[in-house]
Design an enzyme around this catalytic site. Structure first.
Site, PDB file in Angstrom:
ATOM      1  N   ASP A  92       0.837  -1.202   0.000  1.00 58.12           N
ATOM      2  CA  ASP A  92       0.000   0.000   0.000  1.00 58.12           C
ATOM      3  C   ASP A  92       0.875   1.256   0.000  1.00 58.12           C
ATOM      4  O   ASP A  92       2.102   1.169   0.129  1.00 58.12           O
ATOM      5  CB  ASP A  92      -0.953  -0.004   1.205  1.00 58.12           C
ATOM      6  N   ASN A 125      -7.233  -0.403  14.010  1.00 57.58           N
ATOM      7  CA  ASN A 125      -8.655  -0.622  13.687  1.00 57.58           C
ATOM      8  C   ASN A 125      -8.857  -1.944  12.936  1.00 57.58           C
ATOM      9  O   ASN A 125      -9.928  -2.190  12.406  1.00 57.58           O
ATOM     10  CB  ASN A 125      -9.189   0.540  12.842  1.00 57.58           C
ATOM     11  N   HIS A 180      -7.235  -2.791  10.203  1.00 60.71           N
ATOM     12  CA  HIS A 180      -7.003  -2.747   8.751  1.00 60.71           C
ATOM     13  C   HIS A 180      -5.805  -3.611   8.357  1.00 60.71           C
ATOM     14  O   HIS A 180      -4.884  -3.835   9.144  1.00 60.71           O
ATOM     15  CB  HIS A 180      -6.899  -1.308   8.224  1.00 60.71           C
TER      16      HIS A 180
HETATM   17  P1  PGA Z   1       2.311  -0.735  12.268  1.00 64.29           P
HETATM   18  O1  PGA Z   1       1.041  -0.535  11.380  1.00 64.29           O
HETATM   19  O2  PGA Z   1       3.040  -1.878  11.720  1.00 64.29           O
HETATM   20  O3  PGA Z   1       3.075   0.561  12.126  1.00 64.29           O
HETATM   21  O4  PGA Z   1       1.826  -0.968  13.672  1.00 64.29           O
HETATM   22  C1  PGA Z   1       0.229  -1.596  11.067  1.00 64.29           C
HETATM   23  C2  PGA Z   1      -0.866  -1.097  10.197  1.00 64.29           C
HETATM   24  O5  PGA Z   1      -1.422  -0.035  10.492  1.00 64.29           O
HETATM   25  O6  PGA Z   1      -1.182  -1.762   9.208  1.00 64.29           O
END
Ligand code: PGA
Length: 242
Positions: free
Chosen positions: A67, A137, A139
């Protein structure tokens, strides 16, 4: 979904790294997808060191980005592109640009970006392995709560939680409202998906992921419907589990 719990984030990253190394040995031309964000960094470092020691050869692999924040490119520290290139792609000597397909968050035509990345994946069949962090959340990539499950690459309005959390990635103030992401269909079709989480702040979403039936409201639960999913967590992220 298989759950594997490790005493520390470091031992988890080693195990994940070894797993990926084995996978690449079995299928040297694998198509791999690593998330940006903080979660995979220790694993990526483990893989870089293994590559530099000659323990693994990524020379025949291909890579697709998960992404990107719309409007951000490599010059913004904290963009997915900057993270993946600085922590992994540019540190593995055998990798060349043609092996890597990454969203351009600065592209004018985002639909064309989606098509370009979809076509790269389709050319390889499916993604062999995805290493995904879990958002606060739930995601996966920028597949936010309420995500349609029938999409490949798509452009997304970011959830309020994602916007709030985003400040942790950036040194400067950036205004992000959209993302571009591989879709749930890519995750469903991938040969293997590894969800990863460490630290106490992820304990709640890890518990919700495990306790909730697959639903778009908590996208991480949808991984349970994928062909072959495993969750790697450390003690702290698993601290609310029975
Ligand atoms: P992080 O993010 O690895 O920085 O905790 C995970 C995400 O939001 O997909």
């Amino acid at each position: 979904m298989n759950i594997k719990k490790f005493s520390t984030a470091v031992s988890m990253a080693e195990a994940a790294g070894e797993h990926i190394i084995e996978l690449v040995k079995k299928k040297p031309e694998s198509l791999l997808c690593f998330a940006g964000g903080e979660t995979p960094l220790l694993t990526l470092n483990y893989l870089v060191e293994a590559a530099l020691k000659g323990k693994v050869d990524f020379g025949k692999c291909s890579f697709v980005g998960l992404d990107e924040w719309v409007g951000l490119g490599r010059e913004t520290k904290g963009s997915c592109r900057q993270t993946l290139f600085d922590y992994f792609f540019d540190r593995v000597p055998e990798l060349t640009d043609s092996q890597i397909c990454f969203f351009d968050g600065l592209a004018n035509d985002l639909d064309a970006e989606c098509k370009r990345v979809d076509e790269f994946i389709a050319k390889h069949g499916v993604i062999d392995f995805m290493l995904l962090g879990i958002g606060m959340n739930g995601h996966l990539g920028f597949n936010e709560p309420g995500v349609p499950t029938d999409k490949y690459c798509h452009v997304v309005d970011l959830d309020s939680v994602t916007k709030k959390v985003s400040v942790k990635y950036f040194d400067e103030e950036v205004n992000v409202s959209k993302g571009i992401s591989l879709g749930i269909k890519h995750i469903m079709e991938a040969t293997e998906v590894m969800l990863m989480a460490y630290g106490e702040k992820k304990a709640d979403i890890v518990k919700r992921t495990i306790d909730t039936e697959p639903t778009s409201d908590v996208p991480s639960t949808l991984a349970k419907n994928s062909k072959n999913a495993v969750m790697f967590i450390d003690e702290a992220a698993g601290s609310q589990l029975n």
